[in-house]
Design an enzyme around this catalytic site. Structure first.
Site, PDB file in Angstrom:
ATOM      1  N   ARG A  79      53.136 -35.470 -42.640  1.00 34.77           N
ATOM      2  CA  ARG A  79      54.116 -34.625 -43.321  1.00 34.77           C
ATOM      3  C   ARG A  79      55.392 -34.622 -42.503  1.00 34.77           C
ATOM      4  O   ARG A  79      55.474 -35.237 -41.438  1.00 34.77           O
ATOM      5  CB  ARG A  79      53.588 -33.192 -43.412  1.00 34.77           C
ATOM      6  CG  ARG A  79      53.155 -32.644 -42.047  1.00 34.77           C
ATOM      7  CD  ARG A  79      52.827 -31.179 -42.052  1.00 34.77           C
ATOM      8  NE  ARG A  79      52.162 -30.735 -40.840  1.00 34.77           N
ATOM      9  CZ  ARG A  79      52.765 -30.490 -39.684  1.00 34.77           C
ATOM     10  NH1 ARG A  79      54.070 -30.670 -39.577  1.00 34.77           N
ATOM     11  NH2 ARG A  79      52.087 -30.077 -38.630  1.00 34.77           N
ATOM     12  N   LYS A  82      40.214 -35.457 -36.853  1.00 32.43           N
ATOM     13  CA  LYS A  82      40.679 -35.999 -35.581  1.00 32.43           C
ATOM     14  C   LYS A  82      39.681 -37.001 -35.022  1.00 32.43           C
ATOM     15  O   LYS A  82      40.056 -37.984 -34.378  1.00 32.43           O
ATOM     16  CB  LYS A  82      40.914 -34.860 -34.585  1.00 32.43           C
ATOM     17  CG  LYS A  82      42.115 -33.980 -34.890  1.00 32.43           C
ATOM     18  CD  LYS A  82      42.328 -32.967 -33.778  1.00 32.43           C
ATOM     19  CE  LYS A  82      43.597 -32.142 -33.984  1.00 32.43           C
ATOM     20  NZ  LYS A  82      43.489 -31.233 -35.110  1.00 32.43           N
ATOM     21  N   GLU A  91      37.372 -34.427 -25.589  1.00 33.31           N
ATOM     22  CA  GLU A  91      38.107 -35.513 -24.967  1.00 33.31           C
ATOM     23  C   GLU A  91      38.532 -35.120 -23.558  1.00 33.31           C
ATOM     24  O   GLU A  91      38.654 -33.934 -23.240  1.00 33.31           O
ATOM     25  CB  GLU A  91      39.323 -35.916 -25.800  1.00 33.31           C
ATOM     26  CG  GLU A  91      40.359 -34.843 -25.993  1.00 33.31           C
ATOM     27  CD  GLU A  91      41.489 -35.294 -26.915  1.00 33.31           C
ATOM     28  OE1 GLU A  91      42.613 -34.828 -26.702  1.00 33.31           O
ATOM     29  OE2 GLU A  91      41.248 -36.101 -27.845  1.00 33.31           O
TER      30      GLU A  91
END
Length: 664
Positions: A292, A116, A200
């Protein structure tokens, strides 16, 4: 196109891929664990092979075993579904190295999104909006604390590798950071094998909106619109819909363009989902790309009329995208919910066991069922406890919600507990109906969605009537089979000389015991409930539908009496009661067990936070159990001293096993 396709997954997604492959004339090969020998995906495939033990790491995560089966069966391609190895870049590379086609993006594209932290840096460089935060290499607790204080609170700690809501914590004050960091890293290590985190800024009251993207190997990329997944509990999606009722046409176009830009930034090919967090102001920020197919892909299929698995297979076979962006159209509104074997009233504790009854609404142009189990199958402890996905479509959102309510009312699940009643309350809640739910709403207001402590008197009386009619029917059937079928002693109508005697009925609503006294028979009763007597008349119970007059007003219920339970549904909500045959706990009551800490379900002990001889407070965490993809904190039931500790970290324990004992 491929002749033979191996599906490296299980459950409903394996069944879903098999359906499209069969439509395209592709032969399918399934793999299964020892626990899944009788599973539906095994029975549906043209050929199936066992690849190991029941634990995922012994079977569905064994890339080498899956490749061996692919080579042995002549498969030309492998579809990974979602979960397990679907986002494993090393497996994608191994498939390619073996001369086979991986139905998904390349390992190189996955690696760009596998972290990430790296993904955020890459997207920021490509001009895609990202949330301010810290993604650096220095993972020392001291440095992370300083970065957290710099970013400010509230703040989100996220596992840099993985997904599915695992390894995520919200921190609201600086002095809470260290404890949340340790918990997040431990969960990340257990779930993904790596404990790196990123920080974050936490956006208050955000929406979760994702864009379905596709790209081929010829340089073409497009999006198929959005799905809103803002109804979440602990970061797990509960309801998904398309189109989003929140987006304006301008915001929809901007987010779609950003999603395609994100896909191009990592040289993407095949199906992917770009997930965004959207502030109430309409500002949107990149979260991640799921490399996916998504669990919620059917809502996109229903509004676009496209088969996304077919698109996946055609792109993997080297074909170009079948449409251009301007050719993509959407019609109507689709909503998906997931039926799980779990107990919402017990903290959504996952369940397992045999599905003694599984009745779902029949498929139609308005209702779609994606399931991996049928009645009689077992929900095992080793995998996600999903029973089925229920997806509805109609011309607009209000009508789609009405379809969903009707479809949920038709569901009957007995065996392990299910979340059906929770979903029924969810889709009637004003926050959902008015399309104002945000990602934290369910966690903030969960009590609004759980079963009320009291039941409607009309529903209780309907349940009592169903029980009485069931008793009379059973007695009549038994009498007919007896040596003297006309004997009045065989009938359960409560008849006494000159009048119908009272029958006592005890029902359990959660922990509440409800006592009723009934006079009458054959659908005509007087029932005493909570100090009031009610007249029930004209009761008819046919094809599972009970109609009767209660105090002169006609009521209609779906009703069922089976397995010691009575369930009634008035079209708005369902009520499930246990039929109490007396004291079931041997007189000991709950107090008899308040000095023991038991495993609520089978699982693995991942943390022991106390030791024998230590004093503990009521509610203090003693052990942490990992079961069915979640961590369960097992707490001291009262103040006391730990006399015994019977489990250690790493131990696998059975349901109801005593793990710790407090002094008497």
């Amino acid at each position: 196109m491929f002749d033979t396709l191996l599906i490296a997954n299980r459950g409903e997604i394996a069944c879903r891929v098999i359906r499209t492959a069969r439509k395209l004339g592709i032969r399918t090969v399934a793999v299964f664990s020892e626990a899944d020998a009788d599973a539906q995906h095994v029975r549906l495939a043209d050929e199936a092979h066992c690849i190991g033990g029941p634990r995922p790491q012994d079977s569905y995560l064994r890339g080498d075993a899956i490749l061996d089966v692919a080579k042995k069966t002549g498969a030309q391609a492998i579809h990974p579904g979602y979960g397990f190895l679907s986002e494993n870049a090393d497996f994608a590379d191994a498939v390619q190295a073996a001369g086979l086609v991986f139905v998904g993006p390349s390992g190189a594209s996955m690696r760009k999104m596998g972290s990430k932290a790296g993904a955020k840096d890459l997207m920021a460089a490509a001009g895609v909006p990202v949330v301010p935060g810290y993604t650096g290499e220095d993972q020392s607790p001291e440095h992370l604390q300083r970065e957290a204080d710099r970013i400010g609170y509230p703040l989100m700690i996220k596992a840099a590798h993985g997904g599915g809501g695992k390894g995520m914590r919200i921190v609201r004050e600086s002095d809470e950071f260290a404890a949340h960091l340790e918990s997040c890293q431990r969960e990340a290590r257990n779930a993904f094998g790596r404990d790196r985190v990123l920080l974050e800024r936490y956006i208050e009251h955000p929406r979760h909106i994702e864009i379905q993207v596709f790209a081929d190997h010829h340089g073409n990329a497009l999006h198929l619109g959005e799905r809103e997944c803002s109804a979440q509990r602990r970061y797990q999606k509960v309801l998904e819909e398309s189109p989003s009722p929140f987006l304006t046409p301008e915001l929809r176009a901007a987010m779609g363009a950003a999603a395609v830009q994100a896909a191009r930034a990592i040289d993407y090919a095949n199906a992917g989902t770009v997930e965004f967090i959207v502030a109430p102001s309409g500002e949107f920020f990149f979260m991640e790309i799921n490399t996916r197919l998504q669990v919620e892909h059917p809502v996109t299929e229903l509004v676009t009329g496209l088969d996304l698995v077919e698109w996946q297979l055609r792109i993997a076979a080297g074909e170009k995208l079948p449409l251009t962006q301007q050719d993509v159209t959407q019609r109507g509104h689709a909503i998906e919910v997931r039926l799980y074997a779990e107990d919402p009233e017990a903290g959504f504790l996952p369940g397992s066991g045999t599905l003694k009854t599984l009745r779902l609404p029949p498929p139609s142009p308005h209702v779609r069922i994606d399931a991996g189990v049928v009645e009689g199958d077992t929900v095992t402890i080793f995998y996600d406890p999903m029973i089925a996905k229920l997806i509805v479509w109609d011309e607009d959102r209000p009508r789609a919600l009405a379809r969903l309510r009707e479809a949920l009312a038709a569901c009957e699940i007995h065996g392990p507990k299910s979340n059906v009643a929770f979903l029924e309350r969810l889709v009637r809640h004003p926050a959902v109906v008015e399309a104002r739910i945000d990602t934290g709403y369910l966690d903030r207001h969960l009590d609004e969605f759980l079963a009320p402590a009291t039941a409607e008197p009309s529903a209780l009386l309907g349940a009592a009537c169903a029980c009485l009619l069931a008793q009379e029917s059973a007695a009549s059937t038994a009498a007919a089979a007896s040596p003297d079928p006309t004997s009045p002693w065989a009938l359960a109508d409560g008849w006494r000389l000159g009048h119908a005697g009272a029958r006592r009925l005890q029902l359990l609503h959660g922990e509440r015991k409800i006592e009723l006294r009934a006079h009458g028979h054959g659908g005509e009763y007087r029932i005493a409930l909570d100090g009031h007597t009610h007249a029930l008349a004209g009761a008819r119970w046919q094809d599972g539908v009970l109609s009767l007059r209660i105090d002169g007003a006609m009521h209609r219920f779906r009703a069922e009496v089976a397995g010691g339970l009575v369930q009634v549904h008035d079209g708005r909500a369902r009520l499930t009661l246990r039929i109490d045959a007396g004291d079931r706990d041997g007189g000991g009551g709950e107090a008899a067990g308040d000095h023991r800490i038991r495993a609520p379900m089978p699982g693995r002990v991942v943390l022991v936070q106390a030791q024998a001889g230590q004093a503990v407070k009521a509610g203090e965490v003693v052990l942490v159990l990992e079961a069915m993809k979640m961590e369960l904190a097992l707490k001291a039931p009262r103040d006391g001293v730990l006399a015994e500790l019977r489990a250690a970290a790493g131990d696998f324990v059975e349901a109801d096993a005593v793990l710790a004992v407090l002094e008497e």
